[in-house]
Scaffold this motif. Structure first.
Motif, mmCIF file in Angstrom:
data_model
loop_
_atom_site.group_PDB
_atom_site.id
_atom_site.type_symbol
_atom_site.label_atom_id
_atom_site.label_comp_id
_atom_site.label_asym_id
_atom_site.label_seq_id
_atom_site.Cartn_x
_atom_site.Cartn_y
_atom_site.Cartn_z
ATOM 1 N N ALA A 45 -18.161 -26.777 19.610
ATOM 2 C CA ALA A 45 -17.898 -26.263 21.271
ATOM 3 C C ALA A 45 -16.601 -27.540 21.079
ATOM 4 C CB ALA A 45 -18.252 -27.365 21.873
ATOM 5 N N LYS A 46 -15.524 -26.549 22.337
ATOM 6 C CA LYS A 46 -14.035 -28.043 22.853
ATOM 7 C C LYS A 46 -15.319 -29.448 23.576
ATOM 8 C CE LYS A 46 -10.101 -27.953 24.268
ATOM 9 N NZ LYS A 46 -10.196 -29.033 25.470
ATOM 10 N N ILE A 47 -14.337 -30.531 23.774
ATOM 11 C CA ILE A 47 -14.580 -31.544 23.990
ATOM 12 C C ILE A 47 -13.951 -31.138 25.651
ATOM 13 C CG2 ILE A 47 -15.441 -33.696 24.919
ATOM 14 C CD1 ILE A 47 -16.097 -33.965 21.946
ATOM 15 N N ASP A 48 -13.914 -30.486 26.848
ATOM 16 C CA ASP A 48 -13.453 -30.392 28.056
ATOM 17 C C ASP A 48 -13.268 -31.691 28.264
ATOM 18 O OD1 ASP A 48 -12.391 -28.364 26.910
ATOM 19 O OD2 ASP A 48 -14.567 -27.685 28.154
ATOM 20 N N PHE A 49 -14.193 -32.502 28.831
ATOM 21 C CA PHE A 49 -14.442 -33.747 29.710
ATOM 22 C C PHE A 49 -15.117 -34.893 29.222
ATOM 23 C CE2 PHE A 49 -15.727 -35.864 33.144
ATOM 24 C CZ PHE A 49 -14.315 -36.721 34.318
ATOM 25 N N PHE A 50 -14.944 -36.499 29.397
ATOM 26 C CA PHE A 50 -16.628 -36.850 29.393
ATOM 27 C C PHE A 50 -16.088 -38.131 31.057
ATOM 28 C CE2 PHE A 50 -14.167 -38.134 25.859
ATOM 29 C CZ PHE A 50 -13.438 -39.884 25.387
ATOM 30 N N ASP A 51 -16.889 -38.793 30.938
ATOM 31 C CA ASP A 51 -17.042 -39.717 31.674
ATOM 32 C C ASP A 51 -17.917 -40.981 31.478
ATOM 33 O OD1 ASP A 51 -16.934 -41.812 34.005
ATOM 34 O OD2 ASP A 51 -17.131 -40.049 35.783
ATOM 35 N N THR A 52 -17.742 -42.032 31.234
ATOM 36 C CA THR A 52 -18.295 -42.959 30.447
ATOM 37 C C THR A 52 -18.999 -44.098 31.641
ATOM 38 O OG1 THR A 52 -16.965 -44.444 29.937
ATOM 39 C CG2 THR A 52 -17.952 -43.195 28.400
ATOM 40 N N VAL A 64 -19.313 -48.756 25.477
ATOM 41 C CA VAL A 64 -19.828 -47.128 24.881
ATOM 42 C C VAL A 64 -18.213 -46.754 24.273
ATOM 43 C CG1 VAL A 64 -19.896 -44.551 25.739
ATOM 44 C CG2 VAL A 64 -20.896 -46.456 27.102
ATOM 45 N N ILE A 65 -18.874 -46.126 23.406
ATOM 46 C CA ILE A 65 -17.782 -45.822 21.933
ATOM 47 C C ILE A 65 -17.201 -44.279 21.858
ATOM 48 C CG2 ILE A 65 -16.641 -46.706 19.604
ATOM 49 C CD1 ILE A 65 -18.958 -48.764 20.126
ATOM 50 N N THR A 66 -16.946 -44.367 21.929
ATOM 51 C CA THR A 66 -16.399 -42.854 21.850
ATOM 52 C C THR A 66 -15.270 -42.686 20.663
ATOM 53 O OG1 THR A 66 -14.847 -42.519 23.669
ATOM 54 C CG2 THR A 66 -16.634 -42.091 24.423
ATOM 55 N N GLY A 67 -14.842 -41.214 20.248
ATOM 56 C CA GLY A 67 -13.490 -40.400 19.184
ATOM 57 C C GLY A 67 -12.102 -41.050 19.069
ATOM 58 N N GLY A 68 -11.358 -40.780 18.123
ATOM 59 C CA GLY A 68 -10.301 -40.887 18.275
ATOM 60 C C GLY A 68 -9.241 -42.006 17.597
ATOM 61 N N GLU A 69 -9.773 -42.691 17.266
ATOM 62 C CA GLU A 69 -8.871 -44.033 17.219
ATOM 63 C C GLU A 69 -9.771 -44.471 15.262
ATOM 64 O OE1 GLU A 69 -10.334 -48.515 18.053
ATOM 65 O OE2 GLU A 69 -10.918 -47.179 20.611
ATOM 66 N N PHE A 70 -10.932 -44.101 15.251
ATOM 67 C CA PHE A 70 -11.093 -43.860 13.573
ATOM 68 C C PHE A 70 -10.749 -42.949 12.510
ATOM 69 C CE2 PHE A 70 -14.298 -44.688 17.158
ATOM 70 C CZ PHE A 70 -14.015 -46.381 17.053
ATOM 71 N N PRO A 82 -16.081 -39.786 12.316
ATOM 72 C CA PRO A 82 -17.671 -40.692 12.582
ATOM 73 C C PRO A 82 -18.037 -40.332 13.660
ATOM 74 C CG PRO A 82 -16.171 -42.466 11.894
ATOM 75 C CD PRO A 82 -15.108 -41.063 12.024
ATOM 76 N N ILE A 83 -16.963 -40.563 15.223
ATOM 77 C CA ILE A 83 -17.255 -39.610 16.262
ATOM 78 C C ILE A 83 -16.168 -38.682 16.965
ATOM 79 C CG2 ILE A 83 -17.899 -40.367 18.527
ATOM 80 C CD1 ILE A 83 -18.183 -44.170 17.892
ATOM 81 N N ALA A 84 -17.051 -37.611 16.915
ATOM 82 C CA ALA A 84 -16.058 -36.810 17.279
ATOM 83 C C ALA A 84 -15.102 -36.799 18.818
ATOM 84 C CB ALA A 84 -17.586 -34.713 18.044
ATOM 85 N N VAL A 85 -14.282 -35.898 17.590
ATOM 86 C CA VAL A 85 -12.673 -36.020 17.718
ATOM 87 C C VAL A 85 -12.590 -34.339 18.925
ATOM 88 C CG1 VAL A 85 -10.750 -36.519 18.043
ATOM 89 C CG2 VAL A 85 -12.212 -37.564 16.899
ATOM 90 N N ASP A 86 -12.558 -34.605 19.821
ATOM 91 C CA ASP A 86 -12.037 -33.194 21.407
ATOM 92 C C ASP A 86 -12.594 -31.874 20.497
ATOM 93 O OD1 ASP A 86 -9.693 -33.987 22.030
ATOM 94 O OD2 ASP A 86 -8.624 -33.592 19.672
ATOM 95 N N ARG A 87 -13.691 -31.802 19.396
ATOM 96 C CA ARG A 87 -14.388 -30.450 19.326
ATOM 97 C C ARG A 87 -15.807 -31.297 18.680
ATOM 98 N NH1 ARG A 87 -11.588 -26.843 14.654
ATOM 99 N NH2 ARG A 87 -12.948 -25.328 14.519
ATOM 100 N N VAL A 88 -16.689 -30.830 18.723
ATOM 101 C CA VAL A 88 -17.777 -30.536 17.398
ATOM 102 C C VAL A 88 -18.135 -29.784 17.295
ATOM 103 C CG1 VAL A 88 -19.052 -32.628 19.860
ATOM 104 C CG2 VAL A 88 -19.615 -29.556 19.784
ATOM 105 N N ARG A 89 -18.562 -29.983 15.779
ATOM 106 C CA ARG A 89 -18.852 -28.459 14.676
ATOM 107 C C ARG A 89 -20.247 -28.788 14.059
ATOM 108 N NH1 ARG A 89 -14.154 -30.945 13.245
ATOM 109 N NH2 ARG A 89 -11.600 -29.763 12.954
ATOM 110 N N TYR A 90 -21.350 -28.972 15.190
ATOM 111 C CA TYR A 90 -22.698 -29.145 14.586
ATOM 112 C C TYR A 90 -23.343 -29.592 15.694
ATOM 113 C CZ TYR A 90 -23.843 -33.225 12.288
ATOM 114 O OH TYR A 90 -23.511 -35.103 12.310
ATOM 115 N N TYR A 91 -24.797 -29.327 15.941
ATOM 116 C CA TYR A 91 -25.460 -29.517 16.916
ATOM 117 C C TYR A 91 -26.562 -30.802 16.285
ATOM 118 C CZ TYR A 91 -29.661 -30.159 19.155
ATOM 119 O OH TYR A 91 -30.980 -29.881 20.116
ATOM 120 N N GLY A 92 -26.320 -32.073 17.615
ATOM 121 C CA GLY A 92 -26.523 -33.313 16.657
ATOM 122 C C GLY A 92 -25.233 -34.520 16.484
#
Length: 772
Positions: A45-52, A64-70, A82-92
Motif C-alpha cells: 500500500a501507499k502511505i497517504d497520511f499519518f498524524d502523530t 515518535v519516529i517515522t521513516g524518510g531520513e535513514f 529500516p522504517i517504511a517510506v511512502d510505501r509498505v511492501r509487506y504485512y507487519g
C-alpha cells in the motif's frame, strides 16, 4: 581420548535449570525507555497520511519516529528502509516507532497514531512475481548497493539469479530412457523460537554505541551498523547474553538497527525494543517459501543422467538473506547423488510477504523436499525400491558436486553406509506399506541428505585462553550459546588437548565484541568446526608458553617436555615436573626472583580455499565439507479422516566423529522435530491482500507435546581430517530430510503424489480425492 565423545553436562546447565539464566529481555534499569513498533496492516500500500500529534500528547512519550531520513539496509543488497517510506511492501512492516517511559505508555501511544493507506496490487507468490506485467516491488532495483555474487535483474522482481551449469544437459537427456517432472511448493513460515527477539541500545556521552541483543551474529551487528550509518566500527560495542532459541532467525540484523535509531532520537538514552509474538512472526524475518520444478532423467536400469531444476524462492518484500538462501539452495541442488549433467536456476523473488532470515538447514530442507519427492517418483516409475534407487546413485569420493568440487573420503563421508544403517533401524525389510485393516495404513518414507556451508570466504573465528592462579583456564569465544551446547564442546576440545579436567575450564557465555574474540556468526553448523580449530591453535600457544617457562625451571629442553594432568613434566620421567598452577602466573624462585606473568594464549582459524561461485556456471568451492545422512519416517493414517500419527523418525548422520554423545543426539532430535513440524503443520496463511491470517501460536500450530514420534538417532563416523578431532557439523542436519521423508511416507500410504507442504489432513484428503 578421555573427554572427547563423553556426554559432558553443559557448562551453563545449572543456571538454566534453576531459572537464573539471564536473556536479553531480563535486563532492566531505572533509566531504560521502551520502544513500540507500529506496523502496516496491509501487504502492499501507499502511505497517504499519518498524524502523530495525539500520540505525542500522552504523558511519558518521548519520541515518535517515522521513516524518510535513514539509509537503506540489507546484508547482501541494500534495498530495505529500516522504517517504511511512502510505501509498505509487506504485512507487519515497521512504519513508526514510539519511545516512552514505560512499555504500556508506548503501546497506548502506538494506538493513537493515525495513518491512512491506499492499497496497491499484491504479489502473493514467487511464480506470480515472475509473470510478465507483475507489479514491480522495487523499481530502483538496478541502483541498490550490493556485495559480490548478487545478480539482480532490473525491471523484474528477481532480486538475484544463481545459475548452476554442470556437464552437458542435452547429452544427459539423450542418455536418459525415463523421466519425471513435477512441481512442489510451500508458503513462508516462522522459526517459532521460545524467546522472541529483543534488543536495547544507548549512545554514551563519549560517542560509544552500546547494543545488547538476542542475536546469532553480534559481530555482524557491529559491522553493518557501522557501514549503514558511517560510524567508526570501533565506536560500536555489542553484547549478547544467552539466546533462547534462534534457528537462523536471529542471524539477521533488524531490531538492533531500530533500537539504535530509537536511542538516537532521545539523545542517546537507553531504549529497549522487544517483539511480542505476532511481531516476531511477521515483522521480523521468518522462514523462506519455495516453488520448485524438478525434472530428472535416468536410464532404464536406474542411473540418473540429468537434472533440470528451477527453484523460485519466496524472498518477501526485501532481499536481506533470501539472496544467500537462493545461492545455498543452488549449491546443493540435487541432494547427495552422482549426477553428471545439471542445469539449475535458483531465483530469489520479491513478493509482498515478510522477508526471510536463514532457517535451520539454510534452504537445504526446502530443496531436499522437492528433489527427494522426485526421487521417490522416479523409483516408482522404475518399479525400484526407493532406498536401492538412492543407493546406486549415491555420491562417493571421486565424484563432483553441482559446483564441481571433487570429493574425497574426508570431505563427504559415506552416505551409503548411512543408508545401510537406516534400513536396519527403520526395519525396511518388513515392508514399506502395510494395510493394518480396511481403514488403517502404516507406511515408511525415506530421504537422503547432504549440506555444505555457503559462508564468507574470509569468515574467521578466534579464541582467547587465560590462566588463573589455581591452574584453571578461562575460555573466551565469540560463538553465541543458542542452545546448541557448542561452548561446552569447545571446553571438551580444550580439556582433551591440555589433558586436564574439564571442571577446571571456565567458559564465558556472554559475548562482548570489545573483549571477546570474533566469531563470524553462530550459523551454518560452523561453531564447533571453526571455533574448535581456533581452540586447538590457542591450546598449542599456551602449551608452548608452559613448556618455555618450565624449561628454565626444570633445566630441560622444550622438546623433552610434555603438558598434561595439570603438570609440565619430562616425557621420560614423570617424577620430574612442575605444576601448572605454580607457573601459570609466573614463577617465584626461592630467593624471591620472579619471572613471567599470567599465561594468555590465543588462536584463530579461517576456512581455507573457499571461492566465490562463477556467475555463469556456479563453479566454485562454497564450503569445507558435505555432511551426509539418511533419514526415515513411519506413519499410521486413518483413511476415513486422513488424520495420521507419527510413529517413528530415524536419522543416521555421518558426523565424522562424535564429540559429545548426548549433545549430538539432542541436536539431531531437536532438528528432526522441527523438520516434522515444518513438513506437517507449520505455514503462514495469506489472504488476497497478502496479509498473514495466522500470526499467533493458537492458529500457527507447531508440533505439540504428545504428538512426537519415537526418535532414533545413530551416527556413522568417517573422520574429516581438517576438523577438530575429525568432527563434522551436525546442528542443522537432523531437519533437512524430515519434510521429504514425511511426504514420501504419506505418498506411499495414500498411493498419491504429494507436492505441497504442510501435509495437513485436509491437504491429504484434497490430494487423494482430486480436489486440490
Amino acid at each position: 581420548m578421555t573427554i572427547i565423545g563423553q556426554s559432558v553436562f553443559r557448562k551453563n546447565s545449572w543456571e538454566k535449570v534453576t531459572g537464573k539464566a539471564k536473556y536479553t529481555d531480563d535486563f532492566e534499569s531505572p533509566e531504560m525507555l521502551y520502544g513500540k513498533l507500529v506496523t502496516s496492516p496491509y501487504g502492499h500500500a501507499k502511505i497517504d497520511f499519518f498524524d502523530t500529534s495525539e500520540a505525542l500528547k500522552i504523558r511519558g512519550v518521548r519520541a515518535v519516529i517515522t521513516g524518510g531520513e535513514f539509509p537503506l539496509t540489507g546484508e547482501e543488497m541494500r534495498d530495505r528502509p529500516p522504517i517504511a517510506v511512502d510505501r509498505v511492501r509487506y504485512y507487519g512492516e515497521v512504519v513508526a516507532i514510539v519511545v516512552a517511559d514505560t512499555l504500556a505508555t508506548a503501546q497506548l501511544a502506538a494506538t493513537q497514531i493515525r495513518m491512512t493507506y491506499s492499497p496497491l496490487p499484491v504479489v502473493n507468490s514467487p511464480s506470480e512475481a515472475l509473470q510478465p506485467g507483475a507489479p514491480l516491488l522495487h523499481e530502483k532495483l538496478g541502483t541498490y548497493e550490493k556485495i559480490a555474487g548478487v545478480y539482480p535483474v532490473p525491471g523484474t522482481n528477481i532480486a538475484s539469479k544463481i545459475k548452476i551449469r554442470k556437464g552437458d544437459i542435452r547429452k544427459g537427456w539423450q542418455e536418459s530412457d525415463i523421466s519425471v517432472r513435477s512441481t512442489f511448493s510451500f508458503n513462508p513460515s516462522d522459526h517459532a523460537a521460545m524467546e522472541t527477539r529483543c534488543s536495547f541500545a544507548q549512545i554514551h556521552e563519549d560517542g560509544t554505541i552500546e547494543i545488547t541483543s538476542s542475536s546469532q551474529a553480534p559481530f555482524m551487528i557491529k559491522k553493518l551498523i557501522a557501514q549503514y550509518f558511517g560510524i567508526p566500527v570501533g565506536n560500536i560495542l555489542v553484547k549478547t547474553p544467552l539466546v533462547g532459541g534462534a534457528y537462523g532467525g536471529k542471524a539477521s540484523v533488524q531490531l538492533e538497527i531500530l533500537a539504535y535509531i530509537a536511542s538516537k532520537a532521545v539523545n542517546g538514552r537507553l531504549v529497549k525494543i522487544v517483539n511480542d509474538r505476532e511481531e516476531d512472526m511477521v515483522t521480523s524475518p521468518g522462514h523462506i517459501g519455495l516453488e520448485a520444478t524438478v525434472k530428472l532423467g535416468c536410464t532404464s536400469d536406474g542411473m540418473i543422467k540429468v537434472a533440470e531444476l528451477l527453484y523460485l524462492w519466496d524472498g518477501g518484500a526485501y532481499s536481506d538473506k533470501s539472496i544467500d538462501l537462493a545461492r545455498a539452495g543452488a549449491v546443493d541442488c540435487t541432494g547427495p547423488y552422482r549426477i553428471e549433467n545439471i542445469y539449475c536456476d535458483s531465483l530469489s523473488m520479491y513478493t509482498n510477504h515478510p522477508y526471510p532470515a536463514p532457517f535451520r538447514g539454510f534452504s537445504h530442507s526446502e530443496v531436499h523436499f522437492a528433489f527427494e519427492r522426485a526421487m521417490d517418483m522416479m523409483a516408482k516409475k522404475l518399479n525400484m525400491d526407493p532406498l536401492d534407487f538412492r543407493y546406486i546413485n549415491a555420491i562417493r569420493p571421486g565424484d563432483t558436486t553441482p559446483t564441481q568440487v571433487k570429493l574425497n573420503t574426508s570431505n563427504v563421508g559415506n552416505v551409503q553406509k548411512c543408508m545401510d544403517r537406516l534400513k536396519e533401524l527403520i526395519h525396511w525389510k518388513d515392508g514399506q506399506r502395510v494395510e493394518v485393516d480396511e481403514n488403517i495404513i502404516r507406511a515408511k518414507g525415506v530421504s537422503c541428505i547432504w549440506k555444505t556451508s555457503t559462508i564468507d570466504t574470509n569468515a574467521s573465528s578466534g579464541v582467547i585462553l587465560t590462566f588463573n592462579p589455581d591452574g584453571s583456564v578461562n575460555l573466551m569465544s565469540g560463538v553465541v550459546e543458542i542452545g546448541t551446547g557448542t561452548k561446552t564442546i569447545l571446553a571438551q576440545i580444550l580439556a582433551e588437548r591440555l589433558k586436564m579436567p574439564i571442571e577446571k575450564i571456565h567458559v564465558q557465555m556472554l559475548v562482548d565484541t570489545r573483549n571477546t574474540p570474533e566469531h563470524w556468526k553462530t550459523v551454518a553448523s560452523r561453531g564447533t568446526f571453526m571455533a574448535g580449530r581456533a581452540v586447538l591453535n590457542a591450546a598449542d600457544d599456551v602449551i608452548l608458553q608452559l613448556k618455555e617457562r618450565a624449561s628454565c625451571i626444570l633445566r630441560a629442553p622444550i622438546e623433552d617436555l610434555e603438558v598434561g594432568y595439570e603438570k609440565v613434566f619430562l616425557r621420560d620421567d614423570l617424577d620430574i615436573h612442575v605444576l601448572v598452577k605454580d607457573i601459570a602466573y609466573g614463577y617465584v624462585y626461592p630467593n624471591g626472583n620472579a619471572v613471567g606473568g599470567q599465561i594468555i594464549g590465543s588462536g584463530t582459524y579461517t576456512l581455507r580455499h573457499l571461492t566465490q561461485l562463477d556467475k555463469e556456471t556456479g563453479a566454485g568451492k562454497p564450503g569445507p565439507e558435505w555432511t551426509v545422512g539418511a533419514q526415515g519416517v513411519e506413519v499410521e493414517i486413518d483413511t476415513r479422516t486422513y488424520r495420521y500419527r507419527l510413529l517413528k523418525a530415524v536419522s543416521v548422520i555421518d558426523i565424522g566423529r562424535v564429540l559429545n554423545q548426548k549433545t549430538a543426539e539432542g541436536q539431531v532430535m531437536g532438528a528432526m522435530n522441527m523438520g516434522l513440524s515444518f513438513g506437517g503443520r507449520e505455514t503462514f496463511l495469506f489472504d488476497q491482500y497478502a496479509r498473514v491470517l495466522n500470526p499467533q501460536l493458537r492458529t500457527y500450530r507447531p508440533i505439540r507435546y504428545g504428538e512426537q514420534p519415537e526418535y532414533i538417532v545413530d551416527f556413522v563416523q568417517t573422520p574429516q581430517l581438517d576438523a577438530p578431532y575429525g568432527a563434522r557439523g551436525v546442528g542443522e542436519h537432523g531437519l533437512i530430510g524430515m519434510p521429504a521423508a514425511l511426504a514420501n511416507s504419506l505418498s506411499a500410504a495414500l498411493q498419491v503424489d504429494l507436492h505441497h507442504l504442510p501435509l495437513t489432513p485436509e491437504l491429504l484428503w484434497r490430494s487423494r480425492e482430486g480436489r486440490t
